[in-house]
Design a protein around this motif. Sequence first.
Motif, PDB file in Angstrom:
ATOM      1  N   ILE A  38       0.871  -1.184   0.000  1.00 57.96           N
ATOM      2  CA  ILE A  38       0.000   0.000   0.000  1.00 57.96           C
ATOM      3  C   ILE A  38       0.905   1.229   0.000  1.00 57.96           C
ATOM      4  O   ILE A  38       2.118   1.105   0.192  1.00 57.96           O
ATOM      5  N   GLY A  63      -5.385   0.506  -9.442  1.00 61.18           N
ATOM      6  CA  GLY A  63      -4.658  -0.283  -8.432  1.00 61.18           C
ATOM      7  C   GLY A  63      -5.266  -0.088  -7.052  1.00 61.18           C
ATOM      8  O   GLY A  63      -4.874   0.785  -6.289  1.00 61.18           O
ATOM      9  N   TYR A  68      -7.160   0.394   0.687  1.00 63.35           N
ATOM     10  CA  TYR A  68      -6.629   1.346   1.674  1.00 63.35           C
ATOM     11  C   TYR A  68      -6.609   2.784   1.136  1.00 63.35           C
ATOM     12  O   TYR A  68      -7.190   3.695   1.742  1.00 63.35           O
ATOM     13  N   SER A  69      -5.972   2.990  -0.032  1.00 63.30           N
ATOM     14  CA  SER A  69      -5.857   4.377  -0.521  1.00 63.30           C
ATOM     15  C   SER A  69      -7.206   4.931  -0.980  1.00 63.30           C
ATOM     16  O   SER A  69      -7.460   6.129  -0.831  1.00 63.30           O
ATOM     17  N   ILE A  86      -9.847   0.501  -9.813  1.00 62.16           N
ATOM     18  CA  ILE A  86      -9.739  -0.688 -10.676  1.00 62.16           C
ATOM     19  C   ILE A  86      -8.714  -1.666 -10.113  1.00 62.16           C
ATOM     20  O   ILE A  86      -7.609  -1.261  -9.720  1.00 62.16           O
ATOM     21  N   GLY A 114     -11.046  -6.076 -13.231  1.00 60.32           N
ATOM     22  CA  GLY A 114     -10.467  -6.448 -14.522  1.00 60.32           C
ATOM     23  C   GLY A 114      -9.186  -5.692 -14.770  1.00 60.32           C
ATOM     24  O   GLY A 114      -8.735  -4.897 -13.934  1.00 60.32           O
ATOM     25  N   ASP A 115      -8.595  -5.951 -15.935  1.00 64.81           N
ATOM     26  CA  ASP A 115      -7.337  -5.290 -16.275  1.00 64.81           C
ATOM     27  C   ASP A 115      -7.608  -3.851 -16.690  1.00 64.81           C
ATOM     28  O   ASP A 115      -8.477  -3.612 -17.545  1.00 64.81           O
ATOM     29  N   ASP A 133      -1.475   3.601  -9.450  1.00 58.55           N
ATOM     30  CA  ASP A 133      -0.698   2.829  -8.473  1.00 58.55           C
ATOM     31  C   ASP A 133      -0.828   1.334  -8.805  1.00 58.55           C
ATOM     32  O   ASP A 133      -1.275   0.536  -7.981  1.00 58.55           O
ATOM     33  N   ALA A 134      -0.459   0.991 -10.044  1.00 59.66           N
ATOM     34  CA  ALA A 134      -0.620  -0.399 -10.500  1.00 59.66           C
ATOM     35  C   ALA A 134       0.730  -0.944 -10.967  1.00 59.66           C
ATOM     36  O   ALA A 134       1.772  -0.547 -10.432  1.00 59.66           O
ATOM     37  N   ALA A 135       0.718  -1.841 -11.966  1.00 51.49           N
ATOM     38  CA  ALA A 135       1.972  -2.423 -12.454  1.00 51.49           C
ATOM     39  C   ALA A 135       2.774  -1.338 -13.193  1.00 51.49           C
ATOM     40  O   ALA A 135       2.305  -0.777 -14.188  1.00 51.49           O
ATOM     41  N   GLN A 138       3.232  -0.917 -16.938  1.00 54.79           N
ATOM     42  CA  GLN A 138       2.108  -0.534 -17.806  1.00 54.79           C
ATOM     43  C   GLN A 138       1.830   0.969 -17.783  1.00 54.79           C
ATOM     44  O   GLN A 138       0.961   1.439 -18.514  1.00 54.79           O
ATOM     45  N   PHE A 142      -0.765   3.252 -20.048  1.00 52.98           N
ATOM     46  CA  PHE A 142      -1.967   3.869 -19.457  1.00 52.98           C
ATOM     47  C   PHE A 142      -2.008   5.386 -19.672  1.00 52.98           C
ATOM     48  O   PHE A 142      -3.069   5.992 -19.575  1.00 52.98           O
TER      49      PHE A 142
HETATM   50  C1  LIG Z   1       0.555  -1.187  -5.108  1.00 52.56           C
HETATM   51  S1  LIG Z   1      -0.951  -2.024  -5.146  1.00 52.56           S
HETATM   52  C2  LIG Z   1      -2.130  -0.734  -4.920  1.00 52.56           C
HETATM   53  C3  LIG Z   1      -2.123  -0.192  -3.513  1.00 52.56           C
HETATM   54  C4  LIG Z   1      -3.272   0.737  -3.217  1.00 52.56           C
HETATM   55  N1  LIG Z   1      -3.343   1.835  -4.161  1.00 52.56           N
HETATM   56  C5  LIG Z   1      -3.104   1.308  -1.819  1.00 52.56           C
HETATM   57  O1  LIG Z   1      -2.183   2.107  -1.605  1.00 52.56           O
HETATM   58  O2  LIG Z   1      -3.897   0.946  -0.944  1.00 52.56           O
HETATM   59  C6  LIG Z   1      -1.125  -2.369  -6.856  1.00 52.56           C
HETATM   60  C7  LIG Z   1      -2.441  -3.054  -7.234  1.00 52.56           C
HETATM   61  O3  LIG Z   1      -2.601  -2.853  -8.639  1.00 52.56           O
HETATM   62  C8  LIG Z   1      -3.203  -3.999  -9.187  1.00 52.56           C
HETATM   63  N2  LIG Z   1      -2.855  -3.980 -10.614  1.00 52.56           N
HETATM   64  C9  LIG Z   1      -1.628  -4.009 -11.156  1.00 52.56           C
HETATM   65  N3  LIG Z   1      -1.699  -3.899 -12.490  1.00 52.56           N
HETATM   66  C10 LIG Z   1      -3.019  -3.817 -12.803  1.00 52.56           C
HETATM   67  C11 LIG Z   1      -3.736  -3.712 -14.027  1.00 52.56           C
HETATM   68  N4  LIG Z   1      -3.124  -3.685 -15.193  1.00 52.56           N
HETATM   69  N5  LIG Z   1      -5.082  -3.643 -13.969  1.00 52.56           N
HETATM   70  C12 LIG Z   1      -5.739  -3.679 -12.782  1.00 52.56           C
HETATM   71  N6  LIG Z   1      -5.094  -3.784 -11.594  1.00 52.56           N
HETATM   72  C13 LIG Z   1      -3.765  -3.854 -11.602  1.00 52.56           C
HETATM   73  C14 LIG Z   1      -2.620  -5.171  -8.404  1.00 52.56           C
HETATM   74  O4  LIG Z   1      -3.486  -6.289  -8.452  1.00 52.56           O
HETATM   75  C15 LIG Z   1      -2.466  -4.554  -7.000  1.00 52.56           C
HETATM   76  O5  LIG Z   1      -3.586  -4.884  -6.200  1.00 52.56           O
END
Ligand SMILES: C[S@@+](CC[C@H](N)C(=O)[O-])C[C@H]1O[C@@H](n2cnc3c(N)ncnc32)[C@H](O)[C@@H]1O
Length: 225
Positions: A38, A63, A68-69, A86, A114-115, A133-135, A138, A142
């Motif tokens: 997080i 993400g 949490y966020s 998402i 979903g993605d 805040d995802a991968a 990507q 995005f």
């Molecule tokens: C670092 S965590 C997010 C933490 C959250 N924002 C927080 O601070 O509480 C990253 C999340 O992004 C999701 N994620 C990564 N790439 C994604 C994608 N292409 N599409 C949807 N979700 C994705 C992962 O499954 C993971 O749960």
Amino acid sequence: MSEITQDYIVDFLSTIQPSSNSFITALEKEAHRKEIPIISFEVKALLEVLLSLHKPTKILEIGTAIGYSSILMSQYLPQDGKIITIDRYPYMIQQAKENIFKARLDSKITLLEGDAEEILPTLEPYFDMIFLDAAKGQYHAFLPYCLRLLRPGGLLIADNVLHKGMIAKSRYNIPRRQRTIHKRLRSFLWDIHHHPILQTSVLPIGDGVALCYKKTEEETKNEKL
Ligand SMILES: C[S@@+](CC[C@H](N)C(=O)[O-])C[C@H]1O[C@@H](n2cnc3c(N)ncnc32)[C@H](O)[C@@H]1O
């Protein structure tokens, strides 16, 4: 432990943080116990300041993890404010749904499953703020969607953009398996710094946070000296 800022500074700052409400604190502890990534406490504090200044009504988060966020950001929304968040990972989706329900925020936070690569093209503009805040690999893919969805005068915030400081190293000093992320993240950083409608600043806190303001048409026209 921070890879970017010296540990003793981060440790000191962590000792002077005010405490959050009990629900947020409990979620934070749960995430740390389950080793769910997080936002760091520094990014949390930054988000809270930005939310207070920018006062968004509609937020898009890419993400969710356990929510949490999203739950944190919802505390800064006006009565009619909404968050769309998402995630693609079923375990996270289930945990986030439970947490959003427990916090009684179902009417404010909508979780899209979903993605993001498939969901982003289906969303309608505009959002006042986008939290990416995802991968990391990507982010560059995005960016065009984020720019379409963000309103002029809106704020894009991207977390983990310095990739534990690795981004500043030459690709030859990066393990082979990390080189694609390194290349894509560098391309994202280049794009957000050189895009004519963005004004960008990267802060070396947590794992690196990029702040990108989307200029209005008038601001884009008025070139600075
Ligand atoms: C670092 S965590 C997010 C933490 C959250 N924002 C927080 O601070 O509480 C990253 C999340 O992004 C999701 N994620 C990564 N790439 C994604 C994608 N292409 N599409 C949807 N979700 C994705 C992962 O499954 C993971 O749960």
